[in-house]
Scaffold this motif. Structure first.
Motif, PDB file in Angstrom:
ATOM      1  N   LYS A  44      -8.838 -13.531  47.772  1.00  0.00           N
ATOM      2  CA  LYS A  44      -8.314 -14.895  48.552  1.00  0.00           C
ATOM      3  C   LYS A  44      -9.614 -15.946  48.519  1.00  0.00           C
ATOM      4  CE  LYS A  44      -4.901 -12.166  50.174  1.00  0.00           C
ATOM      5  NZ  LYS A  44      -3.440 -12.834  50.185  1.00  0.00           N
ATOM      6  N   ARG A  57      -1.945 -22.298  52.843  1.00  0.00           N
ATOM      7  CA  ARG A  57      -1.451 -21.042  53.331  1.00  0.00           C
ATOM      8  C   ARG A  57      -2.295 -20.016  52.629  1.00  0.00           C
ATOM      9  NH1 ARG A  57       4.239 -19.834  53.571  1.00  0.00           N
ATOM     10  NH2 ARG A  57       3.757 -18.279  54.818  1.00  0.00           N
ATOM     11  N   ASP A  64      -2.324 -16.510  53.306  1.00  0.00           N
ATOM     12  CA  ASP A  64      -1.516 -15.498  53.015  1.00  0.00           C
ATOM     13  C   ASP A  64      -0.769 -15.664  51.507  1.00  0.00           C
ATOM     14  OD1 ASP A  64      -0.071 -17.539  53.934  1.00  0.00           O
ATOM     15  OD2 ASP A  64       1.172 -16.054  55.261  1.00  0.00           O
ATOM     16  N   THR A  65      -0.197 -16.636  51.520  1.00  0.00           N
ATOM     17  CA  THR A  65       0.685 -16.562  50.062  1.00  0.00           C
ATOM     18  C   THR A  65       0.064 -17.666  49.209  1.00  0.00           C
ATOM     19  OG1 THR A  65       1.524 -18.735  50.957  1.00  0.00           O
ATOM     20  CG2 THR A  65       2.833 -16.738  51.510  1.00  0.00           C
TER      21      THR A  65
END
Length: 143
Positions: free
Chosen positions: A55, A89, A91-92
């Motif tokens: 991430k 974002r 998360d995506t």
């Protein structure tokens, strides 16, 4: 194949040189709106997604995008384009980069040079360029 790449590089450099001369001649590209009689700078929003080993945080991403533009074209084009990661974002792994009309192609050209964040290899893939933030947010699934 190398001769084709050389021709493309020469064309890109000439195009950026012409834009630099035009920018320095006018100092900035302003659009006059007759309705409100305000001077507004035209913005462009680049919708992108990140392919990474792990991430990636938005603050690190903005720093890497700005450094890649600086490495490719220098401080002058960094000041002209002034790219900012408006929304990201985690998360995506999708986000929006805000820039102006004259510098969005320079930002697009510099995105492949952003290769690493904190030791993690990344690839920033631009999906689409829009003229409104509302449409850009819609493309990444916000609102």
């Amino acid at each position: 194949m190398n001769s084709i790449q050389l021709i493309i590089n020469i064309i890109l450099i000439l195009w950026l040189l012409i834009l630099t001369v035009l920018y320095l001649r006018k100092k900035s590209l302003n659009i006059n709106i007759v309705k409100n009689k305000k001077i507004v700078r035209a913005k462009r929003y680049i919708v992108f997604y990140v392919i990474a080993e792990s991430k990636v945080k938005g603050d690190d991403l903005e720093r890497v995008v700005r450094n890649s533009l600086k490495d490719l074209l220098g401080n002058l084009w960094l000041n002209i384009a002034n790219p900012k990661v408006v929304t990201y974002r985690e998360d995506t792994q999708e986000g929006i980069i805000s820039t102006n009309r004259i510098g969005y192609k320079a930002v697009l050209a510099s995105l492949p040079f952003a290769k690493e964040i904190n030791g993690n290899k990344i690839l920033i893939v631009p999906r689409r360029t829009t003229g409104s933030l509302k449409k850009a947010k819609k493309l990444i699934g916000l609102k």
